[in-house]
Design an enzyme around this catalytic site. Sequence first.
Site, PDB file in Angstrom:
ATOM      1  N   LEU A 142       0.817  -1.213   0.000  1.00 42.99           N
ATOM      2  CA  LEU A 142       0.000   0.000   0.000  1.00 42.99           C
ATOM      3  C   LEU A 142       0.851   1.263   0.000  1.00 42.99           C
ATOM      4  CD1 LEU A 142      -2.755  -0.996   2.599  1.00 42.99           C
ATOM      5  CD2 LEU A 142      -2.953  -0.973   0.112  1.00 42.99           C
ATOM      6  N   GLY A 155       7.586   4.162   3.861  1.00 41.96           N
ATOM      7  CA  GLY A 155       8.191   5.386   4.376  1.00 41.96           C
ATOM      8  C   GLY A 155       9.432   5.045   5.165  1.00 41.96           C
ATOM      9  N   GLY A 156       9.857   5.990   6.032  1.00 47.86           N
ATOM     10  CA  GLY A 156      11.055   5.755   6.818  1.00 47.86           C
ATOM     11  C   GLY A 156      10.896   4.606   7.798  1.00 47.86           C
ATOM     12  N   VAL A 204       3.823  -0.787   4.287  1.00 44.65           N
ATOM     13  CA  VAL A 204       2.460  -1.115   4.696  1.00 44.65           C
ATOM     14  C   VAL A 204       1.837  -1.980   3.612  1.00 44.65           C
ATOM     15  CG1 VAL A 204       0.181  -0.235   5.289  1.00 44.65           C
ATOM     16  CG2 VAL A 204       2.210   1.023   5.998  1.00 44.65           C
ATOM     17  N   LYS A 238       1.490  -2.913   8.983  1.00 42.45           N
ATOM     18  CA  LYS A 238       2.700  -2.086   8.918  1.00 42.45           C
ATOM     19  C   LYS A 238       3.884  -2.936   9.358  1.00 42.45           C
ATOM     20  CE  LYS A 238       3.451   1.422  11.809  1.00 42.45           C
ATOM     21  NZ  LYS A 238       3.381   2.774  12.376  1.00 42.45           N
ATOM     22  N   ASP A 278       2.942  13.748  15.618  1.00 45.64           N
ATOM     23  CA  ASP A 278       3.249  13.680  14.187  1.00 45.64           C
ATOM     24  C   ASP A 278       1.979  13.861  13.365  1.00 45.64           C
ATOM     25  OD1 ASP A 278       5.146  13.549  12.199  1.00 45.64           O
ATOM     26  OD2 ASP A 278       5.043  11.372  11.996  1.00 45.64           O
TER      27      ASP A 278
END
Length: 491
Positions: free
Chosen positions: A168, A171-172, A176, A191, A287
């Site tokens: 999906l 990132g860092g 996912v 994740k 965040d």
Amino acid sequence: MKNVSLRGTPMKIWIDYDGEKMLMNVTLAPLKHPKPQKNLLSTHVNLSSVLLDYMYVGFSSATGLTGTEHYISGWSWSQIGQAQDLDLFKLPPFPNIRSHKNKPKFLFIVLIVVLLLLLGMIAGVALAVWRKKFKELKEPWEQEYISHRFSYKDIYIATKGFKDSELLGFGGFGKVYKGVIPSKHTPVAVKKISHDSRQGMREFVAEIVTMRRLRHRNLVQLLGYCRRKGELLLMYDYMPNGSLDKFLFKNKNSDLSWSQRFNIAKGVASALLYLHEEWEQVVLHRDVKASNVLLDADMNARLGDFGLARLYDHESATRSTRVVGTIGYLAPELSITGKPTTATDVFAYGIFLLEVACGRRPSSLQEFSTEDYVLVDWVYDCWKKGEILETSDPMLEGNYQAEEMELVLKLGLLCSHPKPEGRPSMRQAVQFLNGDANLPDIPSDYDHESNSFFGGSWSISMSVPSSMSFEIHIDTVKCLWPIKCKNLDLK
């Protein structure tokens, strides 16, 4: 006359020879029976030519084509008169008779046993490899949350072995994947935190502790987790429409209407209010940004990614001194105090509101644009000129309610006030968005460029585990907003 079977039956045989009559009589009976009156065989034969004064006597037998084994357990011999009867109790026992017909069966059985042993060894090795592949880590602190733990095997099957076709996003923190729980046929998002991710065990535990107990319509629900070797996996409700940033920045042809944007802004505000004030503890998200806001099938906002979340008791001081988050959303006081608060979440929410209304990222550095800008300063400059509506997203083509657009833009500026005491609480923000309170004017001391947090000489060092890690040393900071409010051209 009685039929007698010779197969496997001990027998007695009498052989009588009359030399004068040259007559040989052969009589046969079972071992424990007396000698019959009737001979089995009677024939005339002259043995004078074969019987010598000194000779060896032996026995032989034959049965034609049938394979048999014959045993003699005792015998009695007399050249004159009747031979002495045998003492049956002194005869040795008969050996176990082996059947040649059973030999192939025996070999077949041996072969089957060997094959089964070999298959058992192979299965044992395969099972050991399988268990090693799906071996999971379990620590004492997990006992409290064991009911929310999924097996790695189930997750592996749900994601089809983490195939790229199920990816999906990434990132860092890692990747996912979309998955479907076989037993429930329920779509989920998994994740998978990478081995070298900055989001380590501390953040992983924080997300488990936080989200497994949080229940709110605007929060992404954590369904469970798993740990395997160095891998950390979290399972969430699947959001079919993905993250908000895809609609705002990546897909310029998206049909995200203003009413949907306004509803998303209110949904995220409601989620933050729940985290800050309405749950049993204060939860700092730390965040808040468009990429961490997911959209369900009805385009309702769900705030997610609690990897950086922290829990505190109400009215207690925070102790964290590690600056974490994403550049562009970090409140300026974090570079001085290093302590996150509800006000730092409010600051990030203010930047998020400007993203939603303007369709722009917090700065040109993140957008890789040819235009140099800082979003909050540009909106503030346009507000001072009385042209704040000119900052609205061009993709809306003016299809919005001016009062709502102005409300969101001004609230975004208030929430991103340089000083934490100048920002509203999330409860006040929700009241402003719902029309339950009047939005105050932007204060005169709002100017970011002249604010003590931004002016002069200062330096910060921070880590950004949710996206990237770097160190910044800044001697002078100048807020850049060389964009005209009307046509967004460079000066």
